[in-house]
Design an enzyme around this catalytic site. Structure first.
Site, mmCIF file in Angstrom:
data_model
loop_
_atom_site.group_PDB
_atom_site.id
_atom_site.type_symbol
_atom_site.label_atom_id
_atom_site.label_comp_id
_atom_site.label_asym_id
_atom_site.label_seq_id
_atom_site.Cartn_x
_atom_site.Cartn_y
_atom_site.Cartn_z
ATOM 1 N N GLY A 1 19.930 16.199 1.312
ATOM 2 C CA GLY A 1 19.083 15.020 1.157
ATOM 3 C C GLY A 1 18.009 14.875 2.211
ATOM 4 O O GLY A 1 17.578 13.754 2.510
ATOM 5 N N SER B 1 6.388 24.032 -3.733
ATOM 6 C CA SER B 1 5.559 23.413 -4.771
ATOM 7 C C SER B 1 6.177 22.095 -5.203
ATOM 8 O O SER B 1 7.399 22.005 -5.352
ATOM 9 C CB SER B 1 5.488 24.321 -6.016
ATOM 10 O OG SER B 1 5.058 25.636 -5.691
ATOM 11 N N HIS C 1 10.153 22.439 -5.474
ATOM 12 C CA HIS C 1 10.768 23.758 -5.618
ATOM 13 C C HIS C 1 10.317 24.652 -4.466
ATOM 14 O O HIS C 1 9.115 24.750 -4.189
ATOM 15 C CB HIS C 1 10.374 24.384 -6.957
ATOM 16 C CG HIS C 1 11.022 25.728 -7.164
ATOM 17 N ND1 HIS C 1 12.336 25.862 -7.536
ATOM 18 C CD2 HIS C 1 10.542 26.978 -7.006
ATOM 19 C CE1 HIS C 1 12.640 27.146 -7.601
ATOM 20 N NE2 HIS C 1 11.569 27.846 -7.290
ATOM 21 N N LEU D 1 12.056 25.754 -17.201
ATOM 22 C CA LEU D 1 12.614 25.685 -15.843
ATOM 23 C C LEU D 1 11.567 26.055 -14.791
ATOM 24 O O LEU D 1 11.006 27.155 -14.827
ATOM 25 C CB LEU D 1 13.821 26.616 -15.723
ATOM 26 C CG LEU D 1 14.466 26.656 -14.325
ATOM 27 C CD1 LEU D 1 15.126 25.340 -13.986
ATOM 28 C CD2 LEU D 1 15.451 27.799 -14.217
ATOM 29 N N ASP D 2 11.315 25.125 -13.874
ATOM 30 C CA ASP D 2 10.350 25.319 -12.783
ATOM 31 C C ASP D 2 8.978 25.744 -13.305
ATOM 32 O O ASP D 2 8.213 26.405 -12.593
ATOM 33 C CB ASP D 2 10.890 26.348 -11.769
ATOM 34 C CG ASP D 2 12.197 25.876 -11.117
ATOM 35 O OD1 ASP D 2 12.356 24.675 -10.910
ATOM 36 O OD2 ASP D 2 13.052 26.742 -10.828
ATOM 37 N N LEU E 1 18.074 20.451 -16.499
ATOM 38 C CA LEU E 1 18.148 19.247 -17.334
ATOM 39 C C LEU E 1 17.838 19.580 -18.791
ATOM 40 O O LEU E 1 17.049 20.485 -19.085
ATOM 41 C CB LEU E 1 17.163 18.210 -16.803
ATOM 42 C CG LEU E 1 17.542 17.677 -15.408
ATOM 43 C CD1 LEU E 1 16.343 17.083 -14.700
ATOM 44 C CD2 LEU E 1 18.684 16.671 -15.511
ATOM 45 N N ASN F 1 9.592 17.294 -9.395
ATOM 46 C CA ASN F 1 10.535 18.192 -8.729
ATOM 47 C C ASN F 1 9.848 18.865 -7.544
ATOM 48 O O ASN F 1 8.631 19.071 -7.557
ATOM 49 C CB ASN F 1 11.028 19.271 -9.707
ATOM 50 C CG ASN F 1 12.092 20.165 -9.098
ATOM 51 O OD1 ASN F 1 12.973 19.700 -8.382
ATOM 52 N ND2 ASN F 1 12.012 21.465 -9.378
HETATM 53 C C1 GAR Z 1 14.973 21.870 -0.801
HETATM 54 O O1 GAR Z 1 14.580 22.975 -0.033
HETATM 55 C C2 GAR Z 1 14.351 21.928 -2.173
HETATM 56 O O2 GAR Z 1 13.084 22.506 -2.179
HETATM 57 C C3 GAR Z 1 15.351 22.784 -2.892
HETATM 58 O O3 GAR Z 1 16.592 22.393 -2.422
HETATM 59 C C4 GAR Z 1 16.456 21.923 -1.088
HETATM 60 C C5 GAR Z 1 17.106 20.561 -1.002
HETATM 61 O O4 GAR Z 1 17.146 20.108 0.316
HETATM 62 N N1 GAR Z 1 15.243 22.607 -4.320
HETATM 63 C C6 GAR Z 1 15.556 23.553 -5.210
HETATM 64 O O5 GAR Z 1 15.946 24.653 -4.912
HETATM 65 C C7 GAR Z 1 15.361 23.133 -6.651
HETATM 66 N N2 GAR Z 1 15.640 24.226 -7.527
HETATM 67 P P1 GAR Z 1 17.496 18.608 0.651
HETATM 68 O O6 GAR Z 1 18.768 18.243 -0.111
HETATM 69 O O7 GAR Z 1 17.718 18.602 2.136
HETATM 70 O O8 GAR Z 1 16.334 17.740 0.228
#
Ligand code: GAR
Length: 210
Positions: free
Chosen positions: A12, A136, A109, A144-145, A93, A107
Site C-alpha cells: 500500500g 505507467s 503498472h 490486461l494492462d 478483473l 491502474n
Molecule cells: C507497485 O509497484 C505497482 O506498480 C505494482 O504493485 C506495486 C504495489 O505496491 N502493480 C502491479 O504490478 C499491477 N500489476 P504498493 O502496494 O506498495 O502500492
C-alpha cells in the site's frame, strides 16, 4: 469533493502516497474506502491509521471470478466513488466489472507499457538487457494492462541492478505520479475518450524523465 475507492493487495505504498497528497492539499479528493483481496495486506492498516474504512474481500473465499467481482462492485458502490484506483491490486478483473467502471477505473503498472504487461516486470526488463524502465498510469480496459496510457516515468537500469533495487527506483516515481494523475481526474481535466486518454484537449501520454 472527488471520492476515491482504492483497491490493494499488499504494502500500500501507493495508497500512502495518495493519503499523504490529500493531507498536503496536493490532491483535492477523499479516499472513501480501501478494499484488499488479501487479509494481511499492510495497506489495510495504513487505511485504518488514516481513519479510512478498510475491508478485506478475500478471494480465497470466493472461487468464482464473476461472483467475486460482483461482490467487489457492490462493496465499492456502497461508497459511490467517482474513481476506482487500482494500487497494487494483483487480480485480473472481469470484463463486466471493467465496463461498469469504464472511464473511472485507473491502474498503475510498473513498466513502460506496452512493454512488460503482467507480472515480474522488473526482472524481465533486466533480463532483456534494457537500459531504462519505468512506470505507467493508465485507464483500465478489458485488455490486461492494455488500456490507454496517461503518464509514464522513466528510470535508468544500472549494470548489476537486482529486481528489488530496480523496483524501489520505480516506486519512488510511483509516489509522485499517481497523486498527480488523480488530481487531474479530480479537477475534471482527465477523461477516457474511446481508447484514448485525454488531458484538457491533449491526447496522452505525456512522458517525463526522472
Ligand atoms: C507497485 O509497484 C505497482 O506498480 C505494482 O504493485 C506495486 C504495489 O505496491 N502493480 C502491479 O504490478 C499491477 N500489476 P504498493 O502496494 O506498495 O502500492
Amino acid at each position: 469533493v472527488t471520492k476515491l475507492c482504492v483497491l490493494i493487495s499488499g504494502n500500500g505504498s501507493n495508497l500512502q502516497a495518495i493519503i499523504d497528497a490529500i493531507a498536503l492539499g496536493r490532491l483535492e479528493a477523499e479516499v472513501v474506502c480501501v478494499i484488499a483481496n488479501r487479509p494481511n495486506a499492510y495497506g489495510l492498516e495504513r487505511a485504518r491509521n488514516a481513519g479510512i474504512p478498510a475491508v478485506c474481500l478475500d478471494h480465497k473465499n470466493i472461487a468464482d471470478r464473476q461472483i467475486y467481482d460482483e461482490q467487489l462492485q457492490q462493496h465499492i458502490e456502497q461508497y459511490a466513488p467517482d474513481c476506482v484506483v487500482l494500487a497494487g491490486f494483483m487480480r485480473i478483473l472481469t470484463e463486466k466489472f471493467v465496463h461498469h467502471f469504464a472511464g473511472r477505473l485507473l491502474n498503475i503498472h510498473p513498466s513502460l507499457l506496452p512493454k512488460y504487461k503482467g507480472l515480474h516486470t522488473h526482472q524481465r526488463a533486466i533480463d532483456n538487457g534494457d537500459e531504462e524502465h519505468g512506470v505507467s498510469v493508465h485507464f483500465v480496459t478489458p485488455e490486461l494492462d492494455g488500456g490507454p496510457v496517461i503518464v509514464q516515468c522513466r528510470v535508468p537500469i544500472f549494470p548489476g541492478d537486482t529486481a528489488e533495487e530496480l523496483a524501489s527506483r520505480v516506486q519512488e516515481q510511483e509516489r509522485g505520479i499517481y497523486p498527480l494523475v488523480l488530481q487531474w481526474f479530480a479537477k475534471g481535466r482527465l477523461t477516457m475518450q474511446g481508447n484514448k486518454a485525454v488531458l484538457d484537449n491533449e491526447l496522452l501520454p505525456v512522458s517525463g524523465y526522472a
